[in-house]
Each structure stands twice: as structure tokens, then as C-alpha cells.
Design a protein around this motif. Structure first.
Motif, PDB file in Angstrom:
ATOM      1  N   TRP A  14       0.816  -1.276   0.032  1.00 32.66           N
ATOM      2  CA  TRP A  14       0.007   0.021   0.043  1.00 32.66           C
ATOM      3  C   TRP A  14       0.841   1.225   0.013  1.00 32.66           C
ATOM      4  O   TRP A  14       0.812   2.115  -0.833  1.00 32.66           O
ATOM      5  CB  TRP A  14      -0.848  -0.094   1.160  1.00 32.66           C
ATOM      6  CG  TRP A  14      -1.746   1.238   1.496  1.00 32.66           C
ATOM      7  CD1 TRP A  14      -1.752   1.872   2.767  1.00 32.66           C
ATOM      8  CD2 TRP A  14      -2.479   2.061   0.548  1.00 32.66           C
ATOM      9  NE1 TRP A  14      -2.629   2.916   2.487  1.00 32.66           N
ATOM     10  CE2 TRP A  14      -3.058   3.172   1.307  1.00 32.66           C
ATOM     11  CE3 TRP A  14      -3.007   1.992  -0.840  1.00 32.66           C
ATOM     12  CZ2 TRP A  14      -3.974   3.953   0.927  1.00 32.66           C
ATOM     13  CZ3 TRP A  14      -3.613   3.036  -1.280  1.00 32.66           C
ATOM     14  CH2 TRP A  14      -4.133   4.045  -0.567  1.00 32.66           C
ATOM     15  N   ASP A  40       0.349   1.116  -5.502  1.00 33.64           N
ATOM     16  CA  ASP A  40      -1.017   1.873  -5.618  1.00 33.64           C
ATOM     17  C   ASP A  40      -0.774   3.337  -5.258  1.00 33.64           C
ATOM     18  O   ASP A  40      -0.358   3.652  -4.114  1.00 33.64           O
ATOM     19  CB  ASP A  40      -1.962   1.300  -4.593  1.00 33.64           C
ATOM     20  CG  ASP A  40      -3.758   1.962  -5.130  1.00 33.64           C
ATOM     21  OD1 ASP A  40      -3.632   3.111  -5.323  1.00 33.64           O
ATOM     22  OD2 ASP A  40      -4.465   1.072  -4.794  1.00 33.64           O
ATOM     23  N   ARG A  41      -0.791   4.157  -6.286  1.00 33.76           N
ATOM     24  CA  ARG A  41      -0.201   5.723  -6.229  1.00 33.76           C
ATOM     25  C   ARG A  41      -1.287   6.380  -5.358  1.00 33.76           C
ATOM     26  O   ARG A  41      -1.097   7.516  -5.134  1.00 33.76           O
ATOM     27  CB  ARG A  41       0.086   6.226  -7.615  1.00 33.76           C
ATOM     28  CG  ARG A  41      -0.961   6.324  -8.621  1.00 33.76           C
ATOM     29  CD  ARG A  41      -0.584   6.868  -9.634  1.00 33.76           C
ATOM     30  NE  ARG A  41      -1.175   6.570 -10.673  1.00 33.76           N
ATOM     31  CZ  ARG A  41      -1.096   7.147 -12.244  1.00 33.76           C
ATOM     32  NH1 ARG A  41       0.456   7.808 -12.227  1.00 33.76           N
ATOM     33  NH2 ARG A  41      -1.672   7.176 -13.174  1.00 33.76           N
ATOM     34  N   ARG A  42      -2.438   5.767  -5.175  1.00 38.35           N
ATOM     35  CA  ARG A  42      -3.478   6.749  -4.380  1.00 38.35           C
ATOM     36  C   ARG A  42      -3.018   6.654  -2.924  1.00 38.35           C
ATOM     37  O   ARG A  42      -3.639   7.387  -2.177  1.00 38.35           O
ATOM     38  CB  ARG A  42      -4.687   5.910  -4.412  1.00 38.35           C
ATOM     39  CG  ARG A  42      -5.622   5.938  -5.588  1.00 38.35           C
ATOM     40  CD  ARG A  42      -6.860   5.081  -5.828  1.00 38.35           C
ATOM     41  NE  ARG A  42      -6.408   3.798  -5.881  1.00 38.35           N
ATOM     42  CZ  ARG A  42      -7.137   2.691  -6.069  1.00 38.35           C
ATOM     43  NH1 ARG A  42      -8.342   2.755  -6.415  1.00 38.35           N
ATOM     44  NH2 ARG A  42      -6.820   1.304  -6.245  1.00 38.35           N
ATOM     45  N   ASN A  44      -0.291   8.000  -2.260  1.00 40.52           N
ATOM     46  CA  ASN A  44       0.639   9.040  -2.278  1.00 40.52           C
ATOM     47  C   ASN A  44       0.373  10.158  -1.500  1.00 40.52           C
ATOM     48  O   ASN A  44       0.932  11.184  -0.916  1.00 40.52           O
ATOM     49  CB  ASN A  44       1.211   9.437  -3.670  1.00 40.52           C
ATOM     50  CG  ASN A  44       1.917   8.641  -4.332  1.00 40.52           C
ATOM     51  OD1 ASN A  44       2.400   7.534  -3.903  1.00 40.52           O
ATOM     52  ND2 ASN A  44       2.210   8.874  -5.650  1.00 40.52           N
ATOM     53  N   GLY A  45      -1.375  10.533  -1.538  1.00 41.66           N
ATOM     54  CA  GLY A  45      -1.856  11.443  -0.823  1.00 41.66           C
ATOM     55  C   GLY A  45      -1.600  11.690   0.679  1.00 41.66           C
ATOM     56  O   GLY A  45      -1.206  12.238   1.320  1.00 41.66           O
ATOM     57  N   GLN A  66       0.628  -1.195 -11.426  1.00 41.01           N
ATOM     58  CA  GLN A  66      -0.279  -0.534 -10.219  1.00 41.01           C
ATOM     59  C   GLN A  66      -1.929  -0.738 -10.546  1.00 41.01           C
ATOM     60  O   GLN A  66      -2.353  -1.275 -11.397  1.00 41.01           O
ATOM     61  CB  GLN A  66      -0.410   0.954 -10.485  1.00 41.01           C
ATOM     62  CG  GLN A  66      -0.780   1.525 -11.746  1.00 41.01           C
ATOM     63  CD  GLN A  66      -0.903   3.064 -12.228  1.00 41.01           C
ATOM     64  OE1 GLN A  66      -0.639   3.888 -11.060  1.00 41.01           O
ATOM     65  NE2 GLN A  66      -0.798   3.449 -13.294  1.00 41.01           N
ATOM     66  N   VAL A  68      -5.755  -0.205 -10.302  1.00 38.18           N
ATOM     67  CA  VAL A  68      -6.505   1.033 -10.831  1.00 38.18           C
ATOM     68  C   VAL A  68      -7.952   0.806 -10.478  1.00 38.18           C
ATOM     69  O   VAL A  68      -8.816   1.665 -10.717  1.00 38.18           O
ATOM     70  CB  VAL A  68      -6.484   1.251 -12.225  1.00 38.18           C
ATOM     71  CG1 VAL A  68      -5.035   1.738 -12.388  1.00 38.18           C
ATOM     72  CG2 VAL A  68      -6.827   0.004 -13.074  1.00 38.18           C
ATOM     73  N   SER A  70     -11.504  -0.006  -7.819  1.00 41.58           N
ATOM     74  CA  SER A  70     -11.851   0.996  -7.114  1.00 41.58           C
ATOM     75  C   SER A  70     -11.331   0.706  -5.646  1.00 41.58           C
ATOM     76  O   SER A  70     -11.020   1.471  -4.606  1.00 41.58           O
ATOM     77  CB  SER A  70     -13.621   0.684  -6.796  1.00 41.58           C
ATOM     78  OG  SER A  70     -13.895  -0.785  -6.643  1.00 41.58           O
ATOM     79  N   ILE A  72      -8.336  -0.205  -2.842  1.00 38.28           N
ATOM     80  CA  ILE A  72      -6.825  -0.103  -3.116  1.00 38.28           C
ATOM     81  C   ILE A  72      -6.280  -1.370  -2.855  1.00 38.28           C
ATOM     82  O   ILE A  72      -6.789  -2.469  -2.384  1.00 38.28           O
ATOM     83  CB  ILE A  72      -6.582   0.908  -1.957  1.00 38.28           C
ATOM     84  CG1 ILE A  72      -6.592   0.194  -0.594  1.00 38.28           C
ATOM     85  CG2 ILE A  72      -7.067   2.246  -2.078  1.00 38.28           C
ATOM     86  CD1 ILE A  72      -6.059   0.900   0.732  1.00 38.28           C
ATOM     87  N   GLN A 278     -10.994  -3.992  -1.375  1.00 38.35           N
ATOM     88  CA  GLN A 278      -9.258  -3.918  -1.452  1.00 38.35           C
ATOM     89  C   GLN A 278      -8.988  -5.260  -1.480  1.00 38.35           C
ATOM     90  O   GLN A 278      -9.320  -6.268  -1.127  1.00 38.35           O
ATOM     91  CB  GLN A 278      -9.140  -3.318   0.029  1.00 38.35           C
ATOM     92  CG  GLN A 278      -9.471  -1.933   0.287  1.00 38.35           C
ATOM     93  CD  GLN A 278      -9.172  -1.354   1.604  1.00 38.35           C
ATOM     94  OE1 GLN A 278      -9.588  -0.075   1.759  1.00 38.35           O
ATOM     95  NE2 GLN A 278      -8.674  -2.316   2.423  1.00 38.35           N
TER      96      GLN A 278
END
Length: 302
Positions: A14, A40-42, A44-45, A66, A68, A70, A72, A278
Motif C-alpha cells: 500500500w 497503488d499511487r493513491r 501518495n496523498g 499499479q 486501478v 475501486s 486499494i 480492497q
């Protein structure tokens, strides 16, 4: 393990914050070890250091794909081909997840499993290749050339393993909660799925004692009000509840079912996404060494 591997390392996470991992994976790649990374670049936030680690892996010319879909990618896995070892847990590859700042005072609650058991290692070999070659929920991130290939044989999955969303973590857990007659002890970071708490309350109502260790930052997080709502419901129903008191974080996800001598351990929280969308890995085991270890750990923490 990274330093000792000479054939292949499969990694999925993750988020990764500690640059020591990326540096060592780059060195492995440079000496000819086949390294693959699922990301999973989500992440990064909420975890900005993850973007730097992804850039380092991509810059090292390591093949990366990666997620993509829905839900993670919530795996935290390293698989070592030549050594026949897999490491999996709820612990992200952050600076303090594997090493305490101060033992027993400032640390992240985690249990990190390393195993050479063939059925477990082979299950992860098969599942990793399934994800790597998936063109619906995964896309290329960096350094992937040519057709997607499997690098392991296809093996049957160990029946003690649970890979959500391919098999519902919630549904499998509820069966065991409802069977329990002696006691339930849980350590859980996040609780937002009332199906879990409803089943735990049913256990209390039929006379099963339940103890819960959980995370106060989740309880006080205004964006996680379902966590506090579920913890309050458990408390009102008679569950004994304690919060982390040490510095750091309680991030562990484990449950002991006393009458069944079963340990449930892995990456899934008691949340709907952890079961329905997930990518997760969990272990429902009756191995005596697991039960003894987790039992002693829970009692010490309690």
C-alpha cells in the motif's frame, strides 16, 4: 532476505516510506535478480514519502504495475523465490513499522510473519502472478515491456489463507464469531463495518466474554465516526475495551477465538472495503504455535 536472494523478489504494498528498502531492491535488481513491484499511487496523498519511493523504484528500471480498481491494494508482501520465503502482515514499509523507536514505549503495534511453509509460499506465488497478469484491475506503471508473464507454477491455495475480495473476509469471519462459545480477544486498528460488531454483540449476548484493544486516534478522528460508533456499541453491549496507551500507533489486526483455538491475522480491518473491494491477505489458522504466540501477546498487552 533481499540481500540473500539471487533469483526473484516479488513485492506488493500500500505504501513504502523507508528508502532502505528501495535502495536494497535496486541493488538486487542491478545484480540480476528479477524484481517485480505492485503498487497503488493513491497512497501518495496520505503518505507523500511513498511518491519518492515509487520514483526511486521506477528510476531503478524495476518493472512495476499499479492497481486501478475501486478498492486499494492493501497487501504488504515480499516473496523470495530462491529462498522459498514469504513475508506478509499489516505492516507497511515505513521507518517504524518493523523497528520500534523505543521498545515497549514508542512503537507501532504489528505482527510480521515470515514463513517457508510450502503451501503458504506457493499460494502467494499463484496469487501474485494472478495480480501481475490482471489487465482489468491493474495497469503498467513503469518499466514493463512485452507481454505479461507468470513466473511461478499455479498451485492450489492453502485453505487457511483468505484473499479478499476474492473470498469475503467478513463472511468467513462471521461464521467463526457465531461459532464461538468460550471467548474472543481482538486487536483491531479500524472498525467501521457493523456486520463484525453485530456478530461480536451476538456472542456477548450468548455469554461469550470479549476483550478489544483498539486505536484512540481512530476513535477521535472526525472522518472516522463509524469507528467510534461501532466501538461505543461494543462497549454498551458489554465488551471490555482498552485503547493504546503507549506512544506510536496500534495498527495490528488480529482476533483470537478461544474455544476454536483459532487465530485470525492479516491485513484486513473490520471495514467493508477490507472485505468487499480492497486487495487483502489474511490467515485463519488453528496452528498451535500461532495461537500460543498471539495469546501470550494479547495477555501481555491487555
Amino acid at each position: 532476505l533481499i540481500k540473500n536472494e539471487n533469483i526473484g523478489i516479488d513485492v506488493a504494498f500500500w505504501f513504502m516510506e523507508d528508502p532502505r528498502y528501495t535502495a536494497e531492491l535496486k541493488r538486487a535488481h542491478d545484480r540480476g535478480v528479477r524484481v517485480r513491484v505492485l503498487v497503488d499511487r493513491r497512497a501518495n496523498g496520505p503518505n507523500p514519502l511513498n511518491a519518492q519511493r515509487l520514483a526511486e523504484l521506477a528510476g531503478a528500471e524495476i518493472p512495476m504495475r499499479q492497481r486501478v480498481a475501486s478498492g486499494i491494494l492493501h497487501w504488504k508482501v515480499m516473496l523470495f523465490a530462491q529462498q522459498g520465503i514469504v513475508q506478509f502482515s499489516a505492516a507497511n514499509y515505513s521507518e517504524w513499522a518493523f523497528v520500534p523507536v523505543t521498545p515497549y514505549r514508542n512503537y507501532v503495534d504489528e505482527v510480521i510473519y515470515f514463513t517457508s511453509q510450502d503451501s503458504v509460499v506457493n499460494s502467494f506465488r499463484t496469487m501474485y502472478d494472478d495480480l501481475w497478469t490482471d489487465t482489468t484491475r491493474y495497469t503498467n506503471y513503469a518499466n514493463v515491456e512485452g507481454p505479461l508473464e507468470r513466473h511461478h507454477d499455479i498451485f492450489p491455495l492453502d485453505p487457511e489463507l483468505n484473499f479478499s475480495p476474492h473470498e469475503s473476509f467478513r463472511a468467513r469471519s462471521l461464521v467463526h464469531y457465531d461459532r464461538e462459545t468460550v471467548g474472543i480477544d481482538a486487536i483491531m486498528y479500524r472498525i467501521t463495518d457493523r456486520a463484525h460488531t453485530d456478530a461480536i454483540i451476538r456472542a456477548v449476548q450468548r455469554g461469550v466474554p470479549v476483550r478489544l484493544l483498539t486505536e484512540p486516534d481512530q476513535y477521535r478522528d472526525p472522518t472516522r465516526y463509524w469507528h467510534s460508533w461501532n466501538v461505543d456499541r461494543l462497549y454498551m453491549a458489554g465488551v471490555e475495551v482498552r485503547h493504546r496507551g503507549h506512544q506510536g500507533l496500534l495498527h495490528q489486526k488480529s482476533t483470537l477465538l478461544r474455544g476454536q483455538a483459532m487465530t485470525i491475522f492479516g491485513s484486513s480491518n473490520w471495514t467493508s472495503p477490507s472485505s468487499d473491494s480492497q486487495e487483502e491477505h489474511n490467515y485463519f489458522t488453528t496452528k498451535p504455535n500461532f495461537y500460543t504466540w498471539f495469546s501470550e501477546q494479547f495477555d501481555r498487552k491487555w
